[in-house]
Write a protein that holds these residues in place. Sequence first.
Motif, PDB file in Angstrom:
ATOM      1  N   THR A 394      32.991  33.655  47.672  1.00 26.60           N
ATOM      2  CA  THR A 394      31.941  34.052  48.602  1.00 26.60           C
ATOM      3  C   THR A 394      31.002  35.067  47.892  1.00 26.60           C
ATOM      4  O   THR A 394      31.657  35.305  46.689  1.00 26.60           O
ATOM      5  N   GLU A 395      30.111  35.690  48.163  1.00 24.78           N
ATOM      6  CA  GLU A 395      29.277  36.740  47.638  1.00 24.78           C
ATOM      7  C   GLU A 395      30.183  37.957  47.659  1.00 24.78           C
ATOM      8  O   GLU A 395      30.022  38.642  46.701  1.00 24.78           O
ATOM      9  N   ASP A 396      30.948  38.191  48.606  1.00 25.03           N
ATOM     10  CA  ASP A 396      31.813  39.230  48.554  1.00 25.03           C
ATOM     11  C   ASP A 396      32.817  39.359  47.333  1.00 25.03           C
ATOM     12  O   ASP A 396      33.052  40.319  46.766  1.00 25.03           O
ATOM     13  N   ASP A 397      33.266  37.949  47.143  1.00 26.51           N
ATOM     14  CA  ASP A 397      34.186  38.086  45.951  1.00 26.51           C
ATOM     15  C   ASP A 397      33.438  38.152  44.735  1.00 26.51           C
ATOM     16  O   ASP A 397      34.098  38.887  43.792  1.00 26.51           O
ATOM     17  N   LEU A 398      32.304  37.905  44.703  1.00 24.94           N
ATOM     18  CA  LEU A 398      31.396  38.185  43.394  1.00 24.94           C
ATOM     19  C   LEU A 398      31.209  39.659  43.391  1.00 24.94           C
ATOM     20  O   LEU A 398      31.175  40.170  42.087  1.00 24.94           O
ATOM     21  N   ALA A 399      30.884  40.158  44.408  1.00 31.56           N
ATOM     22  CA  ALA A 399      30.627  41.578  44.452  1.00 31.56           C
ATOM     23  C   ALA A 399      31.955  42.429  44.064  1.00 31.56           C
ATOM     24  O   ALA A 399      31.635  43.423  43.406  1.00 31.56           O
ATOM     25  N   GLN A 400      33.041  41.791  44.318  1.00 30.50           N
ATOM     26  CA  GLN A 400      34.065  42.489  43.919  1.00 30.50           C
ATOM     27  C   GLN A 400      34.463  42.552  42.541  1.00 30.50           C
ATOM     28  O   GLN A 400      34.708  43.533  41.870  1.00 30.50           O
ATOM     29  N   HIS A 401      34.012  41.258  41.834  1.00 28.78           N
ATOM     30  CA  HIS A 401      33.917  41.188  40.286  1.00 28.78           C
ATOM     31  C   HIS A 401      33.046  42.482  39.728  1.00 28.78           C
ATOM     32  O   HIS A 401      33.248  42.877  38.890  1.00 28.78           O
ATOM     33  N   CYS A 402      31.786  42.318  40.480  1.00 33.62           N
ATOM     34  CA  CYS A 402      30.780  43.498  39.822  1.00 33.62           C
ATOM     35  C   CYS A 402      31.458  44.682  39.955  1.00 33.62           C
ATOM     36  O   CYS A 402      31.380  45.760  39.037  1.00 33.62           O
ATOM     37  N   ARG A 403      32.064  45.300  41.142  1.00 34.47           N
ATOM     38  CA  ARG A 403      32.833  46.508  41.200  1.00 34.47           C
ATOM     39  C   ARG A 403      33.919  46.830  40.032  1.00 34.47           C
ATOM     40  O   ARG A 403      33.986  47.845  39.608  1.00 34.47           O
ATOM     41  N   ARG A 404      34.548  45.808  39.916  1.00 35.45           N
ATOM     42  CA  ARG A 404      35.777  45.760  38.743  1.00 35.45           C
ATOM     43  C   ARG A 404      34.919  46.217  37.466  1.00 35.45           C
ATOM     44  O   ARG A 404      35.388  46.981  36.671  1.00 35.45           O
ATOM     45  N   ASP A 406      31.974  47.649  37.057  1.00 33.27           N
ATOM     46  CA  ASP A 406      31.420  48.966  37.071  1.00 33.27           C
ATOM     47  C   ASP A 406      32.564  49.909  36.592  1.00 33.27           C
ATOM     48  O   ASP A 406      32.342  50.803  36.026  1.00 33.27           O
ATOM     49  N   ALA A 407      33.694  49.812  37.509  1.00 34.26           N
ATOM     50  CA  ALA A 407      34.728  50.729  37.191  1.00 34.26           C
ATOM     51  C   ALA A 407      35.226  50.866  35.809  1.00 34.26           C
ATOM     52  O   ALA A 407      35.728  51.757  35.294  1.00 34.26           O
ATOM     53  N   PRO A 412      35.360  56.479  30.063  1.00 38.44           N
ATOM     54  CA  PRO A 412      34.692  56.812  28.549  1.00 38.44           C
ATOM     55  C   PRO A 412      35.345  56.060  27.386  1.00 38.44           C
ATOM     56  O   PRO A 412      36.552  55.599  27.640  1.00 38.44           O
ATOM     57  N   PHE A 413      34.398  56.128  26.609  1.00 39.50           N
ATOM     58  CA  PHE A 413      34.547  55.091  25.374  1.00 39.50           C
ATOM     59  C   PHE A 413      34.849  56.304  24.328  1.00 39.50           C
ATOM     60  O   PHE A 413      34.111  57.137  23.977  1.00 39.50           O
ATOM     61  N   ARG A 414      36.148  56.171  23.355  1.00 40.01           N
ATOM     62  CA  ARG A 414      36.175  57.095  22.240  1.00 40.01           C
ATOM     63  C   ARG A 414      36.140  56.229  21.172  1.00 40.01           C
ATOM     64  O   ARG A 414      37.259  55.395  20.836  1.00 40.01           O
ATOM     65  N   ILE A 422      29.275  55.747  29.410  1.00 42.69           N
ATOM     66  CA  ILE A 422      27.964  54.886  29.770  1.00 42.69           C
ATOM     67  C   ILE A 422      28.080  54.410  31.179  1.00 42.69           C
ATOM     68  O   ILE A 422      29.115  54.176  31.724  1.00 42.69           O
ATOM     69  N   THR A 423      26.932  53.664  31.577  1.00 41.22           N
ATOM     70  CA  THR A 423      26.718  52.962  32.912  1.00 41.22           C
ATOM     71  C   THR A 423      26.172  51.752  32.479  1.00 41.22           C
ATOM     72  O   THR A 423      25.485  51.612  31.442  1.00 41.22           O
ATOM     73  N   ALA A 424      26.176  50.704  33.560  1.00 46.69           N
ATOM     74  CA  ALA A 424      25.324  49.443  33.285  1.00 46.69           C
ATOM     75  C   ALA A 424      24.752  49.018  34.604  1.00 46.69           C
ATOM     76  O   ALA A 424      25.241  49.287  35.839  1.00 46.69           O
TER      77      ALA A 424
END
Length: 740
Positions: A394-404, A406-407, A412-414, A422-424
């Motif tokens: 479902t689209e909800d499952d796809l949105a969950q991938h996007c949240r993962r 994003d998180a 931070p990257f060292r 950074i953000t995306a």
Amino acid sequence: MRLINHSPPTYSRRSASITLLAILFLGLAGVLVAGMFSFMGVRQINHDAAQREAAFARTMISSLLESQPREQRSSVVWNDAVLQVRKRNEVFMRDNLGVWMQEYFGHDLDFIVDPAGTLIYAAAKMSTVPVDTQEQTLQAIRPLLAELYELVLEAADAEEAGKLSRTDIVDLEDGPAFISIVPIVPENDMIPFLPKATSLHVAVRHLNAALAQKVAQPFQLADAQFSTSVAATPRLSVPVLDGAARESWFSWAPDRPGHALARELAPTAAMVSLVCFGMFLMLAIRLNRTTKQLARSERDARHRAHHDMLTGLANRVLLKERMEQALQDNAPPAGVILVDLDAFKQVNDNYGHPMGDKLVQRVAARLLRVLDDGATVARLGGDEFAIIVPDVATEDDLAQHCRRIDAELSEPFRIDGHYFQITASMGAVHSEACTRTKDEMIRCADIALYRSKNGGRAQFTLYHGSMDDADGKKNRLAADLAVVLTNGGDEITVQYQPIFDRQGALLGAEALARWHHPDLGEISPEVFVALAEERGLIEGLGRTVLAKACRAAMELALPKVSVNVSALEISRAGYSAQVLAVLSDHGLPPSRLELELTERTAINRRSITQKNITALREVGVTIALDDFGTGHSSIRYLREFGFDRVKIDKSFVQQLDCDATAMRLVHTMIEMASSLGIDVTAEGVEQETQLVVLTSLGCTSFQGYHLGRPMNAEALARLRLELESPSKVTYLSPPSRSIA
């Protein structure tokens, strides 16, 4: 007295015979084992070579056949063509739709058939011929004509009709031939589209020895020919056109590198077999090792061809293949996510491109870590990534991938003692919300990504049907661009990519148009330049960019500034006078301006183009041939237009590290240009190794991200000051501008 036994030992002859037989047996066994490995290796090498040749042949035939309708549309989707065909203007039909197509595209026959099915024009063997001589051909293709005419009558407008075509293989008097038929329709609304008055253009290529040689020549396929049946072994065959009414095959004598290798090793193997059976085994092992090395090299080459060199992620080629698999009709629902790093340019500007590359690598690693094993992560270029998520319900499952994602990217990257937060921006589309084709899925995800960027970035957007406003956006862009150009073109800015010589000295810069839309952000030059050409705005856009480039060249004291020229500009009478007027307005000497043309640009309305080029060169403006090697370059062509410089296309430069053929092609281009006294610039230099190779091949000037990215006039001014200051050491990439 002790007696000494002088009788021969029982071992002597029998034992020697047994030992000799054992040695002979082991030697024979070694020969047989070596022969077996040799046979297997030769067979595998021949098989791999045959598979490659078959793939090459299919690609070349497909490209040749698919290009024929496109070739026709280049002249038949044209207002003038519609009007002149209706008037039965034979001279126009000859010069644009008949003899010209045969001269330029290599067609064997070209016809025009009116709506009543009457042949009104015919050209064969580079000349106009009486139409009644082609009656047999006309009868053979009447079913195709009828099919296409029915589709034209159903077309909603000229744009839809212009995309229609019919192709097939038909038996003619001279043998089988490939037929393609397209309608002659207006290019815009300036003249009405009349379906019942639409004539059809027919192009014919005979499947003869000459065409077979044309298909075979790029890949050096031996003894190529067309036939009506599959060729007997050992020849190889591929079908010419799947589903054609007339079956036709392309066949050739395959190369057998395994046999050549076996012939080379045979004398050595025979000699060694007389010395020691072990040598046969060693040769067999060596052959086996060589075969494995060849297979490993092929795997490495295949990996390089399908993966991004910086990150190891899939590239566009592999992304396309994986999308086709994920979007098959019987496949479960899938999703596509486009990821674009926000403000990534600041990292490159503040810390340098090496640091930016490291950050891209770390981002790639995190994307792989956070996604399921079945997902495919690809790098599209720069800071852009694409992700295919199969079996997402479902689209909800796809949105969950996007949240993962994003998180994960928010952590931070060292890198080398520096911390990067950074953000995306992400755009995602579920296969249930869009047509299940790769192009549509990418397009829809791109629309969603566009929404994320315009909505403040650092977010994801799921595509839905109401976003599909491509046509409206295009019309809006065209209207906005017209307003910008009418008001003086202030929103059109110019960036400059520096060009250096072998010693790292600044030779000049190429002017690159940019448009920052107040609502839509940065608009790609590929979009707005093409839109300007399509909507008749290119003259104003070209004049704006030329004026700004000339002003910057004077203010910055640039030795030379290069400006790209559209085909529609250079082929317009009076263009040279316009250029000279702009030079005069800004006081820039003509010798400090270089105009860049592509091969397609130069051949469009050749006589007017050549007049403009001649007039400009006479006063000192230099002319460069851009994207050299991607068209139909020849010595005659270079001489005819009198180019001062050629710019080797970046597609060749970027293959220098991994493709020996690309290196030979680049070497040939440089030698051909040098023999004519033409300077050579290499575009798209992105790695130090490419720079070293190009220098060794004799290239004299260079341009690319490795040396300097496009920059505004202020940044270019600072660069000039740094280069002219002996007390400063500046760095592009790598840490030295010295090229030689």
